[in-house]
Design a protein around this motif. Sequence first.
Motif, PDB file in Angstrom:
ATOM      1  N   THR A  80      11.843 -19.469 -28.913  1.00 18.19           N
ATOM      2  CA  THR A  80      12.895 -18.598 -29.456  1.00 18.19           C
ATOM      3  C   THR A  80      12.974 -17.273 -28.698  1.00 18.19           C
ATOM      4  O   THR A  80      14.073 -16.768 -28.434  1.00 18.19           O
ATOM      5  CB  THR A  80      12.624 -18.312 -30.945  1.00 18.19           C
ATOM      6  OG1 THR A  80      12.458 -19.565 -31.606  1.00 18.19           O
ATOM      7  CG2 THR A  80      13.748 -17.540 -31.583  1.00 18.19           C
ATOM      8  N   SER A  81      11.825 -16.721 -28.330  1.00 20.69           N
ATOM      9  CA  SER A  81      11.833 -15.420 -27.651  1.00 20.69           C
ATOM     10  C   SER A  81      12.583 -15.506 -26.325  1.00 20.69           C
ATOM     11  O   SER A  81      13.321 -14.591 -25.957  1.00 20.69           O
ATOM     12  CB  SER A  81      10.395 -14.939 -27.418  1.00 20.69           C
ATOM     13  OG  SER A  81       9.760 -14.765 -28.655  1.00 20.69           O
ATOM     14  N   GLU A 124       4.341 -22.539 -22.566  1.00 19.14           N
ATOM     15  CA  GLU A 124       3.985 -21.154 -22.892  1.00 19.14           C
ATOM     16  C   GLU A 124       2.511 -20.850 -22.634  1.00 19.14           C
ATOM     17  O   GLU A 124       2.103 -19.700 -22.602  1.00 19.14           O
ATOM     18  CB  GLU A 124       4.429 -20.785 -24.305  1.00 19.14           C
ATOM     19  CG  GLU A 124       3.543 -21.157 -25.462  1.00 19.14           C
ATOM     20  CD  GLU A 124       4.162 -20.700 -26.791  1.00 19.14           C
ATOM     21  OE1 GLU A 124       5.315 -21.043 -27.059  1.00 19.14           O
ATOM     22  OE2 GLU A 124       3.475 -20.005 -27.545  1.00 19.14           O
ATOM     23  N   THR A 150       7.055 -11.651 -26.914  1.00 23.91           N
ATOM     24  CA  THR A 150       6.202 -12.657 -27.549  1.00 23.91           C
ATOM     25  C   THR A 150       5.846 -12.161 -28.953  1.00 23.91           C
ATOM     26  O   THR A 150       5.051 -11.216 -29.106  1.00 23.91           O
ATOM     27  CB  THR A 150       4.963 -13.022 -26.701  1.00 23.91           C
ATOM     28  OG1 THR A 150       4.054 -13.760 -27.510  1.00 23.91           O
ATOM     29  CG2 THR A 150       4.264 -11.841 -26.061  1.00 23.91           C
ATOM     30  N   CYS A 151       6.491 -12.748 -29.938  1.00 27.68           N
ATOM     31  CA  CYS A 151       6.389 -12.234 -31.309  1.00 27.68           C
ATOM     32  C   CYS A 151       4.940 -12.084 -31.745  1.00 27.68           C
ATOM     33  O   CYS A 151       4.552 -11.099 -32.350  1.00 27.68           O
ATOM     34  CB  CYS A 151       7.109 -13.181 -32.267  1.00 27.68           C
ATOM     35  SG  CYS A 151       8.846 -13.320 -31.909  1.00 27.68           S
ATOM     36  N   LYS A 468      -1.378 -22.583 -29.334  1.00 21.90           N
ATOM     37  CA  LYS A 468      -1.153 -21.824 -30.575  1.00 21.90           C
ATOM     38  C   LYS A 468      -0.952 -22.777 -31.758  1.00 21.90           C
ATOM     39  O   LYS A 468      -1.541 -22.595 -32.819  1.00 21.90           O
ATOM     40  CB  LYS A 468       0.104 -20.951 -30.403  1.00 21.90           C
ATOM     41  CG  LYS A 468       0.563 -20.238 -31.657  1.00 21.90           C
ATOM     42  CD  LYS A 468       1.761 -19.337 -31.408  1.00 21.90           C
ATOM     43  CE  LYS A 468       3.074 -20.081 -31.316  1.00 21.90           C
ATOM     44  NZ  LYS A 468       4.236 -19.187 -31.120  1.00 21.90           N
TER      45      LYS A 468
HETATM   46  C1  S6P Z   1       8.907 -20.373 -33.422  1.00 24.40           C
HETATM   47  C2  S6P Z   1       9.408 -21.170 -32.308  1.00 24.40           C
HETATM   48  C3  S6P Z   1       8.567 -21.122 -31.040  1.00 24.40           C
HETATM   49  C4  S6P Z   1       8.209 -19.709 -30.563  1.00 24.40           C
HETATM   50  C5  S6P Z   1       7.381 -19.758 -29.284  1.00 24.40           C
HETATM   51  C6  S6P Z   1       7.069 -18.385 -28.719  1.00 24.40           C
HETATM   52  O1  S6P Z   1       9.595 -20.614 -34.610  1.00 24.40           O
HETATM   53  O2  S6P Z   1       9.508 -22.504 -32.710  1.00 24.40           O
HETATM   54  O3  S6P Z   1       9.276 -21.777 -30.069  1.00 24.40           O
HETATM   55  O4  S6P Z   1       9.366 -19.002 -30.346  1.00 24.40           O
HETATM   56  O5  S6P Z   1       6.205 -20.439 -29.550  1.00 24.40           O
HETATM   57  O6  S6P Z   1       6.340 -17.619 -29.607  1.00 24.40           O
HETATM   58  P1  S6P Z   1       6.032 -16.098 -29.313  1.00 24.40           P
HETATM   59  O7  S6P Z   1       5.083 -15.653 -30.364  1.00 24.40           O
HETATM   60  O8  S6P Z   1       5.471 -16.026 -27.925  1.00 24.40           O
HETATM   61  O9  S6P Z   1       7.341 -15.372 -29.420  1.00 24.40           O
END
Ligand code: S6P
Length: 561
Positions: A80-81, A124, A150-151, A468
Amino acid sequence: MDSIPYTERRNAITMNIDTDTPEGIVDLIHECNMEVFNGYENHTGLSDDTILNKLDQFVSLVRINLQTENSIIVLSGCGTSGRIGFLAATFFNELCLQQNLPPKYRYIIAGGNSALVTSIEACEDDPVIGTKELQCITDTYEHVLFVGITCGLSAPFVGGQLEYCLNNPQKFTPVLIGFNPVSMARRTHVSKWINDTTFYDISLRMETTAGALVINPIIGPEPISGSSRMKGGSATKVILDTVFYLASCNNMMKASEVIEMYRTAVGTMEIEGQDMATVVEQAGECLLNNASIRYVGSSTFGIWGMIDASECVPTYNSSYNDIRGFMANDYFRKNLNPEPPLSFVSPALHEATPDDLSKTFEDLPPSSIVVFIDKDYLLQKPLVEKLQEKGHHIVWIKILSTELFDPNSNVKIIDLSKCIPSTDVTMQYSSAEIILKLCLNTISTGAHVMKGKVFQNIMIDVRVSNVKLFYRAIDIIKSLAGVDYQTAERCLIQSIYQTNDIINDKTIDQHIMAVASNHDHVVPIALLMSLSNCSYTEAKLKMDKCPIIRDICTGTNQSST
Ligand code: S6P
């Protein structure tokens, strides 16, 4: 509890979302969304003064970059990010062009263009590829403002890029966006990061390096634990849009004023709660009856639909066909990074090209739902009629279009136009996007809750497709079955390899690769093994008899054996 990062914690508001009514589900998700602006516990979310100051600094950095020759702004992230980064880059490049400025925004998403609409979660974990892609895209420029998103402050792909920026300060100014304190950044090692570096090490360096910015408001846990596509994605969008909007205009507004506008817009969504609940209920029934949900939209509205649909696959292990988004114009394709001819192209990217939608929808199972986004409802009137004749449900999400609605037509309307602020066109469009995102997230999340893919507020059928998610799955099994770490890990691994044997000669990377070819309910089966202390084969048999995953946790399913 204190050591669990906020982005992985359980939100007290939604603890019983799984047993609530559709109206309740919509209200609870809304309440959680408002924490982004209003804060969580003793944190003040996006209204935090330190954060607002940093956003004003970020605006100055973007302004300088926009005025500097031979410079670009790179937005990078995973899942999503990365998708939110892509949308911001596309939108603000258009604004640059409208203002006769060179389009300076670039995007990187782990896994390439296909990852915009398909889950390619394993990428990732690779800091080396992240770095290479950054080098490649920035090669010919002298100055780069790099924005790593990265949330969870966790993705090594982004970590590797930030490390590269920190090591080359003469060229790069790095900004990190996430929603945990640095002390909670991920400390897990991944195999490809040399010197055993972790995201935590990089976050610390970011925090202590002059000129680097860490923007990490605490916005509270997600409505469905760990589902950072929800609040994390929304907060990222608000941050990026606020900063890029302010940098692009000459007015002297502060970040706080723009964020206040978004807060009012999102807050107003409450009045459409009842209509959203009706659609959530229909969508839940649709999934339970093996019918389909389809979104149709143009330009960025269409992309939001495609993104929301694709995110259900990793989050709920839903089938690709359950929820799909379709573009009604070729805006998406036109804005993609060029990629080498042999790159993987996801089948979902084909939906990014307009097709004959009536043909595409010919085989929809009875009583499916087709959601038309904004002006596409009016543009696709013949299709709407055809679908209605076949008994499908039609939903119209009205946002910016001003047309009046025919009260006699049997169409469910969610009228979000009331939420749009009366400001300039850029702010209106950006508010419309965030409101649309929240509405789609609510529909798809609510539908999966109703389908029984959530227990309390835990995603119990998550796909274990990166490091993760591997650890998240172990935590889920541990806490729901009340077993120790070793038991949870053993059951998970046996479920991944579909075996009763003990596997102890494989690495986490190998486990994740094995998940790619196992579309079973890996986590629910492991959970059942832990709960009933049974073998993989026994759990799989029980699982096959259980259409509603949530029943495993409530014990409903176990009585059948
Ligand atoms: C979350 C989504 C994932 C995250 C990805 C990155 O609902 O399904 O695809 O966006 O794992 O996470 P983060 O913590 O790096 O933004």
